[in-house]
Design a protein around this motif. Sequence first.
Motif, PDB file in Angstrom:
ATOM      1  N   THR A 385       0.853  -1.194   0.000  1.00 34.96           N
ATOM      2  CA  THR A 385       0.000   0.000   0.000  1.00 34.96           C
ATOM      3  C   THR A 385       0.887   1.242   0.000  1.00 34.96           C
ATOM      4  OG1 THR A 385      -0.014   0.152   2.399  1.00 34.96           O
ATOM      5  CG2 THR A 385      -1.765  -1.169   1.392  1.00 34.96           C
ATOM      6  N   ASP A 386       0.274   2.380  -0.331  1.00 37.39           N
ATOM      7  CA  ASP A 386       1.000   3.646  -0.291  1.00 37.39           C
ATOM      8  C   ASP A 386       1.568   3.880   1.109  1.00 37.39           C
ATOM      9  OD1 ASP A 386      -0.168   3.707  -2.748  1.00 37.39           O
ATOM     10  OD2 ASP A 386      -1.047   5.717  -2.546  1.00 37.39           O
ATOM     11  N   GLU A 387       0.734   3.626   2.105  1.00 39.48           N
ATOM     12  CA  GLU A 387       1.138   3.904   3.487  1.00 39.48           C
ATOM     13  C   GLU A 387       2.365   3.057   3.868  1.00 39.48           C
ATOM     14  OE1 GLU A 387      -2.082   3.088   2.584  1.00 39.48           O
ATOM     15  OE2 GLU A 387      -2.571   5.230   2.484  1.00 39.48           O
ATOM     16  N   LYS A 388       2.313   1.759   3.498  1.00 37.09           N
ATOM     17  CA  LYS A 388       3.405   0.870   3.888  1.00 37.09           C
ATOM     18  C   LYS A 388       4.717   1.290   3.225  1.00 37.09           C
ATOM     19  CE  LYS A 388       2.119  -3.699   4.083  1.00 37.09           C
ATOM     20  NZ  LYS A 388       1.272  -4.839   3.634  1.00 37.09           N
ATOM     21  N   LEU A 390       5.535   4.223   2.120  1.00 33.98           N
ATOM     22  CA  LEU A 390       6.011   5.519   2.640  1.00 33.98           C
ATOM     23  C   LEU A 390       6.619   5.359   4.028  1.00 33.98           C
ATOM     24  CD1 LEU A 390       3.159   7.876   1.366  1.00 33.98           C
ATOM     25  CD2 LEU A 390       5.508   7.662   0.490  1.00 33.98           C
ATOM     26  N   ALA A 391       6.036   4.471   4.820  1.00 34.94           N
ATOM     27  CA  ALA A 391       6.597   4.210   6.146  1.00 34.94           C
ATOM     28  C   ALA A 391       7.977   3.576   6.001  1.00 34.94           C
ATOM     29  CB  ALA A 391       5.668   3.289   6.940  1.00 34.94           C
ATOM     30  N   GLU A 394      10.490   6.238   5.209  1.00 38.89           N
ATOM     31  CA  GLU A 394      10.864   7.023   6.379  1.00 38.89           C
ATOM     32  C   GLU A 394      11.924   6.285   7.210  1.00 38.89           C
ATOM     33  OE1 GLU A 394       8.327   8.903  10.025  1.00 38.89           O
ATOM     34  OE2 GLU A 394       7.346   8.720   8.074  1.00 38.89           O
ATOM     35  N   TRP A 424       1.875   2.983 -10.052  1.00 37.31           N
ATOM     36  CA  TRP A 424       1.559   4.254  -9.403  1.00 37.31           C
ATOM     37  C   TRP A 424       1.596   5.399 -10.411  1.00 37.31           C
ATOM     38  CZ3 TRP A 424       4.974   1.622  -5.539  1.00 37.31           C
ATOM     39  CH2 TRP A 424       4.291   1.292  -4.347  1.00 37.31           C
TER      40      TRP A 424
END
Length: 575
Positions: A385-388, A390-391, A394, A424
């Motif tokens: 996922t986008d969230e995973k 991006l995390a 970081e 994407w």
Amino acid sequence: MARPNDEVEALLREYADLLAITGGDAFKARAYEKAARAIGGHPADISALDADGLREIPNVGRSIAEKVTEYLRTGRIGLVEERRARIPAGVRELITIPTLGPKKALRLYEDLHISSVSELAAAVEADALADLKGFGEKTQDNIRHGIELLRRAGARVPLARATDTAEGIVAGLSGVTGCRRCAYAGSLRRMRETVGDLDVLVAAKRSAPFMDALCELPVTAEVVVRGSKKTSVRTAEGLQVDLRVVPPESWGAAMQYFTGSRAHNIRTRTIAVHQGLKLSEYGLFDTGSGEPVASRTEEDVYARLGLPWIPPTLREDRGEIEAGLRGELPEVVTERDIRGDLHTHTDLTDGLASLETMVEAAAERGYAYYAVTDHAPGLSMQRMTDEKVLAQRERLRELDGTRRRMRLLHGTELNIGPEGEVDWPEEFLAGFDLCVASLHSHFGLARGAMTRRLVRACENPYVNVVGHPTTRLIGRRPGVDADWDEVFAACARTGTALEVNAQPDRLDLCDADILRAREHGVKFAVNSDAHSVPHLGQLRYGVGTAQRGWLTCDDVINTWPLTRLRRFLRKGGRH
DNA sequence: GCCGTTTTCGGCCCGACTGTTTTCAGTCG
């Protein structure tokens, strides 16, 4: 010798296959497969672990830990042997045929008593499958084609397995008293993608101790011939090993002779003849006097023929003799030249190890930079996922530069869709330091559509590397059909590198394709595609393949300093 | 068989593709 981890992995995989064939709980078979993978990919030697230590490996629980300790103690696993007794080994062999899985294999065994690939081939030819439920015309075609693929790979052994076996034998013989030199030669030294047999050389004054030692190695299953100059044995997996013991002064000539290739040797011997010399495995001799001229090292032999030392990976008579005579032999890329790996995975998708573990292991390899490229959402089974992602970025930025000052690049492995689209939108892709893009589906597109698809992917300003471009699996699946010259031209035009994927069952691009792509001025990335820490070391097979494609450091972007690499990754515009 | 928990059961990467079926089973990535 294979690591104990690999032995256990193979046993657990076999057990998983046998469970899948006999039916029952499919998840149980999955569990064994997962454990097999985890143990094979575990960086530490499992033979040092007790049951509790084993259980700390993910996907290894009480039951499997017990079986592994049983193996480490006794060299066998009772339950595996029990299953073996119920299902002939040949039935398991059936599921190595592409499109044949455990269910069909069991049906063939139970209904037609077929228990080997050759029996199946005969049955297909005799049209004996026609009445079998679930086996239509197409299925039979697929089986026929699958068997053909297997046969073409023949009895040849994949490069990585042959290397393990050969290194074990070399280690075993090197310890024998009187050993001056020991090495493997043949197609393995030339890093062919599959190997028909192993040629091992020893330099020593007395040969008998080495012949005895080879016959007594645990890997030896059968002695084929036993002589004073040559001994041949067969391993349990059916690989023939030829050992030759030569006098120390013949070492170079023997290595040159037994490394081959046959075509290369014909050329060198012809050159010798024209100079009034005779070249054999014992040395280079003056034809008239019979006096030895050179033999101690390969360099000596080549030099006397007017040639520089030629890397074994080039010895295929593909122009290396001419280039050598002109003094224009390429300085091929070596493993030491590789400054970083640009295609690797973590346990965020289908890798086994955490980001931290992979980064640590990469730093230990001395890399100047390292890219993490987990799968993109299009490969839905990976649940990215986008969230995973991006995390992960970081966390990666926090780690950047902390491990021996190795620089970290955040990337992804995109999926090239049927129209050449990727996962994407461009604004999201812009956040990555680099993108690998690979085919993972729709392998059967017609040539024109496949070509357009690949070219479109190259034209994406954020696609930097095409991963395992043909997606072939050696001995199992041919590469996709495309107009490769058009694809290579697109890569050169757009500044997209082609991958030399080092996974031993891929080696994709292969040497011949590399040679062709190179003519177009394409750049390459030699990547491990590692899914675990041990996979990082498979890079050497990719380097060997790159050498076979005559690649130099200038051709390979991950030999470049980071600043030059970053410039390339901007693809002439994006930033 | 493993794992995680709303923890000792109930889920397990999930979807696509192929071929054979006619509503789905098997295989693959």
